[in-house]
Design a protein around this motif. Structure first.
Motif, PDB file in Angstrom:
ATOM      1  N   GLN A  16       0.874  -1.302  -0.178  1.00  0.00           N
ATOM      2  CA  GLN A  16      -0.163  -0.596  -0.055  1.00  0.00           C
ATOM      3  C   GLN A  16       0.766   1.668   0.280  1.00  0.00           C
ATOM      4  O   GLN A  16       1.667   1.427   0.974  1.00  0.00           O
ATOM      5  CB  GLN A  16      -0.573  -0.250   0.800  1.00  0.00           C
ATOM      6  N   THR A  17       0.628   2.267  -0.704  1.00  0.00           N
ATOM      7  CA  THR A  17       1.731   3.476  -0.881  1.00  0.00           C
ATOM      8  C   THR A  17       0.750   4.174  -0.598  1.00  0.00           C
ATOM      9  O   THR A  17      -0.691   4.647  -0.955  1.00  0.00           O
ATOM     10  CB  THR A  17       1.579   3.883  -2.216  1.00  0.00           C
ATOM     11  N   VAL A  18       1.460   5.406   0.590  1.00  0.00           N
ATOM     12  CA  VAL A  18       0.254   6.066   1.049  1.00  0.00           C
ATOM     13  C   VAL A  18       1.728   7.807   0.653  1.00  0.00           C
ATOM     14  O   VAL A  18       2.942   7.279   0.639  1.00  0.00           O
ATOM     15  CB  VAL A  18       0.214   5.978   2.668  1.00  0.00           C
ATOM     16  N   PRO A  19       0.443   8.520   0.476  1.00  0.00           N
ATOM     17  CA  PRO A  19       1.466  10.107  -0.097  1.00  0.00           C
ATOM     18  C   PRO A  19       1.602  11.079   1.453  1.00  0.00           C
ATOM     19  O   PRO A  19       2.088  10.270   2.120  1.00  0.00           O
ATOM     20  CB  PRO A  19       0.215  10.777   0.041  1.00  0.00           C
ATOM     21  N   PRO A  20       3.059  11.547   1.050  1.00  0.00           N
ATOM     22  CA  PRO A  20       3.488  12.392   2.356  1.00  0.00           C
ATOM     23  C   PRO A  20       2.720  12.517   3.892  1.00  0.00           C
ATOM     24  O   PRO A  20       1.402  12.633   3.366  1.00  0.00           O
ATOM     25  CB  PRO A  20       3.504  14.067   1.876  1.00  0.00           C
ATOM     26  N   SER A  21       2.799  11.885   4.959  1.00  0.00           N
ATOM     27  CA  SER A  21       1.508  11.881   5.803  1.00  0.00           C
ATOM     28  C   SER A  21       2.217  11.358   7.161  1.00  0.00           C
ATOM     29  O   SER A  21       3.440  11.080   7.303  1.00  0.00           O
ATOM     30  CB  SER A  21       1.101  10.317   5.554  1.00  0.00           C
ATOM     31  N   ASN A  22       1.552  11.419   8.427  1.00  0.00           N
ATOM     32  CA  ASN A  22       2.144  10.570   9.162  1.00  0.00           C
ATOM     33  C   ASN A  22       1.511   9.777  10.428  1.00  0.00           C
ATOM     34  O   ASN A  22       0.411  10.668  11.199  1.00  0.00           O
ATOM     35  CB  ASN A  22       3.049  12.256  10.236  1.00  0.00           C
ATOM     36  N   LEU A  23       1.568   8.901   9.754  1.00  0.00           N
ATOM     37  CA  LEU A  23       0.232   7.491  11.072  1.00  0.00           C
ATOM     38  C   LEU A  23       0.234   7.190  11.401  1.00  0.00           C
ATOM     39  O   LEU A  23      -0.850   7.140  12.261  1.00  0.00           O
ATOM     40  CB  LEU A  23       0.022   6.759   9.327  1.00  0.00           C
ATOM     41  N   ASN A  24       1.836   7.558  12.150  1.00  0.00           N
ATOM     42  CA  ASN A  24       1.679   6.817  13.727  1.00  0.00           C
ATOM     43  C   ASN A  24       3.274   7.344  13.820  1.00  0.00           C
ATOM     44  O   ASN A  24       4.221   7.299  13.091  1.00  0.00           O
ATOM     45  CB  ASN A  24       2.149   5.168  13.215  1.00  0.00           C
ATOM     46  N   MET A 225       1.294  32.234  14.380  1.00  0.00           N
ATOM     47  CA  MET A 225       1.740  31.594  14.633  1.00  0.00           C
ATOM     48  C   MET A 225       2.513  30.775  12.987  1.00  0.00           C
ATOM     49  O   MET A 225       2.314  30.227  12.646  1.00  0.00           O
ATOM     50  CB  MET A 225       1.264  29.807  15.670  1.00  0.00           C
ATOM     51  N   ILE A 226       3.817  29.790  13.728  1.00  0.00           N
ATOM     52  CA  ILE A 226       4.716  29.008  13.003  1.00  0.00           C
ATOM     53  C   ILE A 226       5.141  27.861  13.626  1.00  0.00           C
ATOM     54  O   ILE A 226       4.566  27.394  14.782  1.00  0.00           O
ATOM     55  CB  ILE A 226       5.838  29.723  12.660  1.00  0.00           C
ATOM     56  N   GLY A 227       4.956  26.836  13.084  1.00  0.00           N
ATOM     57  CA  GLY A 227       5.790  25.143  13.465  1.00  0.00           C
ATOM     58  C   GLY A 227       5.901  24.885  12.472  1.00  0.00           C
ATOM     59  O   GLY A 227       5.831  25.064  11.239  1.00  0.00           O
ATOM     60  N   THR A 228       6.386  23.685  12.781  1.00  0.00           N
ATOM     61  CA  THR A 228       6.634  22.575  11.563  1.00  0.00           C
ATOM     62  C   THR A 228       5.758  20.963  11.708  1.00  0.00           C
ATOM     63  O   THR A 228       5.621  20.853  12.724  1.00  0.00           O
ATOM     64  CB  THR A 228       8.168  21.856  11.655  1.00  0.00           C
ATOM     65  N   VAL A 229       5.767  20.464  10.486  1.00  0.00           N
ATOM     66  CA  VAL A 229       5.060  18.438  10.781  1.00  0.00           C
ATOM     67  C   VAL A 229       6.289  18.185   9.542  1.00  0.00           C
ATOM     68  O   VAL A 229       6.692  18.410   8.943  1.00  0.00           O
ATOM     69  CB  VAL A 229       3.573  19.211  10.851  1.00  0.00           C
ATOM     70  N   GLU A 230       6.618  17.087  10.765  1.00  0.00           N
ATOM     71  CA  GLU A 230       7.808  15.715  10.061  1.00  0.00           C
ATOM     72  C   GLU A 230       6.374  14.703   9.712  1.00  0.00           C
ATOM     73  O   GLU A 230       5.279  14.355   9.280  1.00  0.00           O
ATOM     74  CB  GLU A 230       8.079  15.353  11.458  1.00  0.00           C
ATOM     75  N   PHE A 231       7.035  14.424   8.204  1.00  0.00           N
ATOM     76  CA  PHE A 231       6.624  13.280   7.342  1.00  0.00           C
ATOM     77  C   PHE A 231       6.993  13.093   6.613  1.00  0.00           C
ATOM     78  O   PHE A 231       8.580  13.004   6.192  1.00  0.00           O
ATOM     79  CB  PHE A 231       4.895  14.092   6.683  1.00  0.00           C
ATOM     80  N   LEU A 236       4.251   0.713   1.716  1.00  0.00           N
ATOM     81  CA  LEU A 236       4.552  -0.253   2.835  1.00  0.00           C
ATOM     82  C   LEU A 236       3.755  -1.766   2.476  1.00  0.00           C
ATOM     83  O   LEU A 236       3.180  -2.044   1.510  1.00  0.00           O
ATOM     84  CB  LEU A 236       3.879  -0.236   3.362  1.00  0.00           C
ATOM     85  N   TYR A 237       4.437  -2.207   2.861  1.00  0.00           N
ATOM     86  CA  TYR A 237       4.280  -4.092   2.961  1.00  0.00           C
ATOM     87  C   TYR A 237       4.238  -4.550   4.678  1.00  0.00           C
ATOM     88  O   TYR A 237       4.680  -3.854   5.125  1.00  0.00           O
ATOM     89  CB  TYR A 237       5.502  -4.690   3.090  1.00  0.00           C
ATOM     90  N   ARG A 238       2.970  -4.709   3.935  1.00  0.00           N
ATOM     91  CA  ARG A 238       1.574  -5.109   5.334  1.00  0.00           C
ATOM     92  C   ARG A 238       1.439  -6.638   5.303  1.00  0.00           C
ATOM     93  O   ARG A 238       1.114  -7.187   4.357  1.00  0.00           O
ATOM     94  CB  ARG A 238       0.612  -4.792   6.278  1.00  0.00           C
ATOM     95  N   TYR A 239       1.447  -7.128   6.596  1.00  0.00           N
ATOM     96  CA  TYR A 239       1.449  -8.720   7.008  1.00  0.00           C
ATOM     97  C   TYR A 239       0.724  -8.964   8.978  1.00  0.00           C
ATOM     98  O   TYR A 239       1.394  -8.582   9.351  1.00  0.00           O
ATOM     99  CB  TYR A 239       2.625  -9.304   6.648  1.00  0.00           C
ATOM    100  N   ALA A 240      -0.592  -9.619   8.107  1.00  0.00           N
ATOM    101  CA  ALA A 240      -1.094 -10.073   8.800  1.00  0.00           C
ATOM    102  C   ALA A 240      -1.812 -11.964   8.792  1.00  0.00           C
ATOM    103  O   ALA A 240      -1.404 -12.644   8.420  1.00  0.00           O
ATOM    104  CB  ALA A 240      -2.147  -9.254   9.570  1.00  0.00           C
ATOM    105  N   PHE A 280      -3.087  15.641   6.172  1.00  0.00           N
ATOM    106  CA  PHE A 280      -1.992  15.018   4.935  1.00  0.00           C
ATOM    107  C   PHE A 280      -3.269  14.418   4.139  1.00  0.00           C
ATOM    108  O   PHE A 280      -3.119  14.043   2.903  1.00  0.00           O
ATOM    109  CB  PHE A 280      -1.102  14.347   5.415  1.00  0.00           C
ATOM    110  N   ALA A 281      -4.762  13.712   4.352  1.00  0.00           N
ATOM    111  CA  ALA A 281      -5.560  13.612   3.571  1.00  0.00           C
ATOM    112  C   ALA A 281      -5.088  12.013   3.063  1.00  0.00           C
ATOM    113  O   ALA A 281      -5.092  12.040   1.401  1.00  0.00           O
ATOM    114  CB  ALA A 281      -6.419  14.296   2.537  1.00  0.00           C
ATOM    115  N   ASN A 282      -4.656  11.478   3.780  1.00  0.00           N
ATOM    116  CA  ASN A 282      -3.561  10.885   2.559  1.00  0.00           C
ATOM    117  C   ASN A 282      -3.963   9.205   3.055  1.00  0.00           C
ATOM    118  O   ASN A 282      -3.584   8.023   2.648  1.00  0.00           O
ATOM    119  CB  ASN A 282      -2.566  10.320   3.640  1.00  0.00           C
ATOM    120  N   ARG A 283      -5.506   8.638   2.969  1.00  0.00           N
ATOM    121  CA  ARG A 283      -6.193   7.493   2.592  1.00  0.00           C
ATOM    122  C   ARG A 283      -6.013   6.842   1.999  1.00  0.00           C
ATOM    123  O   ARG A 283      -6.560   8.087   1.161  1.00  0.00           O
ATOM    124  CB  ARG A 283      -8.001   8.096   2.793  1.00  0.00           C
TER     125      ARG A 283
END
Length: 364
Positions: A16-24, A225-231, A236-240, A280-283
């Protein structure tokens, strides 16, 4: 010669490919990462995706088949008592709820509060996973005790928590430190998702404008205000894997087991952690999914990506990751045997595949 009866395992592999994001995020707010194959990879913890799957269950499974994980179990049972004994004072319902949980072996105590604050209802000292049916059964016993004044039998109370497991509880298990007899072994294992390639954390520098201040031409309409967000962005390879026999033992019913496997496959494939989702609207949905039924042992194909995938002129990361995954799966089977009983491959566009055993792949 003693032979071991075959067990049934259902493995699910997802790219699964996700664009710029900070999922976790980690404790500093940075996207979680891990080193694998000597390079830094994007990582999403198994806990994050298990919770996403559990929340997704709520969309199509009845609430009676699900559970609740909370420290506020006394309130939970008291609310169920109220449905049977609404005339009883709230204090009495809470007391009865605490007594039935204590009888079952669950230690409850007053929650910690700051100076000057009023303490709420008693809580368990840890998150406790209870099914809706277990909560209901405890409430019935507590209501009877409340009405008759009779003491709650400890063995009977414990028996109520041991049976009637919900689908999510049967899949993900439960550990009760105080009473090991109440533990439920998880029948599902979920790996931490890893990017198939190396990643670097990037930073979004943002500003927020003060709307009211901006309307006053006489003032400096600079940022409020100003700030930064990391992403980062990643494929991703996901397995269960699901131990179907263990799941059947936890649920005690063939139909419920079949429903639980289907529910997990659907939710694991289609769900996504919600970290920074508004930012990020990364769904996204998976690029490719492989589901296999095995009778030997679960097998992860993460080794396909020990050497990180690199982009080339012939294609991006997704196509090369799919090719690498398919090649590795074949190599593992050729080297070690143990062919799956059945295997389905599902993908989108040019990555779409069909069931390897000739059956029609059902829509997830």
């Amino acid at each position: 010669m003693t032979t071991t009866a075959p067990r049934t395992f259902v493995d699910v592999h997802v790219l699964q490919t996700v664009p710029p994001s900070n999922l976790n995020r980690d404790d500093t707010g940075s996207p979680k990462t891990a080193t694998y194959g000597g390079v830094r990879r994007a990582r999403v913890s198994s806990q994050a995706w298990k919770r996403a799957a559990r929340r997704d269950f709520e969309q199509y499974l009845d609430s009676s088949e699900l559970g609740t994980r909370t420290k506020r179990v006394v309130e939970l049972v008291a609310d169920a008592i109220a449905k049977r004994n609404a005339d009883a004072p709230e204090a009495d319902r809470l007391k009865a709820a605490g007594e039935v949980l204590t009888a079952a072996g669950i230690a409850v105590k007053e929650p910690r509060v700051k100076k000057g604050e009023t303490a709420g209802p008693a809580e368990s000292g840890y998150l406790l996973f209870l099914s809706a049916q277990q909560i209901e059964a405890l409430a019935v016993v507590a209501s009877e005790s409340l009405a008759t004044g009779e003491k709650i039998d400890k063995k009977a109370a414990q028996a109520l928590i041991k049976g009637k497991n919900s689908i999510d509880l049967a899949l993900f298990g439960r550990m009760v430190a105080d009473v090991s007899d109440l533990n439920v072994d998880a029948s599902c294992q979920v790996a931490h998702a890893l990017s198939t390639h190396a990643v670097e954390t990037e930073y979004d520098f943002f500003t927020a404008v003060d709307d009211h201040k901006a309307e006053d031409a006489a003032e400096d309409a600079g940022a409020g205000m100003i700030g930064t967000v990391e992403f980062n962005s990643s494929t991703l390879y996901r397995y269960a894997t699901i131990d179907v026999d263990g799941l059947r033992k936890n649920l005690g019913d063939d139909e419920a087991t079949s429903r639980a496997v289907a529910a997990f496959l659907r939710s694991f494939v289609r769900s996504m952690p919600t970290g920074k989702l508004n930012t990020f609207a990364n769904r996204t949905l998976p690029d490719a999914v492989i589901v296999t039924v095995r009778e030997d042992q679960p097998v992860s194909f993460v080794g396909a990506f020990e050497e990180p995938v690199a982009e080339t002129v012939d294609g991006g990361r997704v196509r090369r990751s799919v090719q690498r995954l398919a090649q590795h799966a074949t190599e593992v089977q050729d080297a070690w045997g143990g062919s799956p009983v059945a295997s389905w491959v599902v993908g989108g566009g040019s990555r779409r595949g069909g069931p390897r055993d000739g059956r029609r792949a059902r829509e997830l």
